[in-house]
Write an enzyme that holds these catalytic residues in place. Structure first.
Site, PDB file in Angstrom:
ATOM      1  N   ASP A 191      38.569  53.051  50.571  1.00  0.00           N
ATOM      2  CA  ASP A 191      38.786  51.610  50.731  1.00  0.00           C
ATOM      3  C   ASP A 191      40.264  51.356  51.012  1.00  0.00           C
ATOM      4  OD1 ASP A 191      39.027  48.868  50.620  1.00  0.00           O
ATOM      5  OD2 ASP A 191      37.834  48.622  48.799  1.00  0.00           O
ATOM      6  N   HIS A 196      45.139  45.767  48.513  1.00  0.00           N
ATOM      7  CA  HIS A 196      45.438  46.599  47.351  1.00  0.00           C
ATOM      8  C   HIS A 196      46.695  47.443  47.516  1.00  0.00           C
ATOM      9  CE1 HIS A 196      41.461  45.301  46.199  1.00  0.00           C
ATOM     10  NE2 HIS A 196      40.972  45.831  47.296  1.00  0.00           N
ATOM     11  N   ILE A 211      46.438  43.807  44.192  1.00  0.00           N
ATOM     12  CA  ILE A 211      45.576  43.917  43.018  1.00  0.00           C
ATOM     13  C   ILE A 211      44.777  45.209  43.082  1.00  0.00           C
ATOM     14  CG2 ILE A 211      45.419  41.422  42.688  1.00  0.00           C
ATOM     15  CD1 ILE A 211      42.661  41.528  44.057  1.00  0.00           C
ATOM     16  N   GLY A 214      38.312  46.115  42.903  1.00  0.00           N
ATOM     17  CA  GLY A 214      37.285  45.822  41.911  1.00  0.00           C
ATOM     18  C   GLY A 214      36.439  47.038  41.595  1.00  0.00           C
TER      19      GLY A 214
END
Length: 288
Positions: A191, A196, A211, A214
């Site tokens: 990913d 991110h 961040i 998830g």
């Protein structure tokens, strides 16, 4: 010209796509979700080492979220600004233990599109089968909330709480630490969303810093559940679902609260920094 979200895409099935993983991919994924921080924790050794004297390498069950290629299914819904996409929920069902290396053939299906007014929820269900086998190895169901793509007159979909944590102290709490560079490690499992890693892109999405993925938080949570409820045995891990309710900043501490609800069933939620729920509506099934 941008093509708006197409609610008629529900039911679309992609052509089969193949994806492969190696033993090295399994090791990298495990480190990406925090395994091996304590080198004396022998429960984690099978997931972070391929050459131990007395244990064989195994794959963390939550690694299945990285394996299917569902781009063909997502392509059927129309184009959208990727900075407006927020991962909503994730569910995995594992029929047998994932081998340390292999190739799966995956078919992705648009299983739902819901109109939430300020955005659209798109649900994609993928079914993956080891090449040469006839029965599925695992399924992954993911939903994404895409801001600004709602108000098309569609069904609002299900609402209201589910998998509600009991109003009682949890039966177990597992505390895990993420590292400041956690997102940079996890992204190597596939990913590469700049949300991110790139502060400028994160700012476009309304965040003051990149961040954590998830699904990285999901993997940390899955590790806790595996060790606490499955005796660290991936063959006992059957299904896991949860809703992403708040982002995690790399370096935050995670606490997984667990309630046993029966033989082979449990509810859970994950908190960051002790007080902010980041995964809720969590449920696990396992071989007791």
């Amino acid at each position: 010209m941008r093509v708006p979200i197409n609610p008629e895409a529900v039911g679309f099935r992609s052509e089969p796509t193949e994806s492969s993983w190696s033993a090295t991919d399994g090791l990298l994924y495990a480190v990406g979700v925090g395994a091996g921080q304590d080198p004396l924790d022998r429960r984690e050794l099978p997931f972070v080492s391929e050459n131990s004297i007395d244990v064989d390498q195994r794959i963390l069950p939550t690694m299945v979220v990285t394996l299917p290629n569902v781009s063909g299914a997502f392509g059927a819904i129309g184009s959208f600004n990727p900075a407006m996409l927020v991962h909503g929920e994730e569910r995995i069902v594992i029929h047998s233990e994932v081998p340390t290396e292999g190739t799966v053939s995956t078919v992705g299906q648009i299983s739902a599109i819901w109109d939430k007014g300020k955005g659209a929820v798109v649900e994609v269900t993928s079914t993956s089968t080891l090449v040469g086998e006839s029965e599925p190895l695992f399924e992954v169901v993911m939903s994404a909330f895409i801001r600004g793509e709602g108000d098309f007159g569609g069904d609002r979909g299900p609402s209201g709480p589910r998998n509600v944590a009991p109003d009682a102290n949890p039966d177990a709490v597992v505390t895990l630490s993420t590292r400041p560079e956690q997102a940079f490690i996890y992204r190597l499992s596939g990913d590469r969303n700049p949300l991110h890693s790139d502060p400028s892109f994160a700012a476009l999405a309304g965040f003051d810093r990149p961040i954590l993925h998830g699904l990285c938080t999901y993997g940390f949570t899955g590790r806790a559940l595996l060790h606490e409820l499955c005796g660290s045995d991936p063959a006992r891990f059957r299904s896991m679902e949860g809703r992403f309710s708040s982002p995690v900043v790399p370096g935050e501490e995670l606490s997984v609260q667990i309630w046993r609800t029966g033989d082979g069933t449990a509810l859970f939620r994950t908190l960051a920094s002790s007080d902010r729920v980041v995964i809720d509506s969590g449920a696990l099934t396992f071989d007791a």
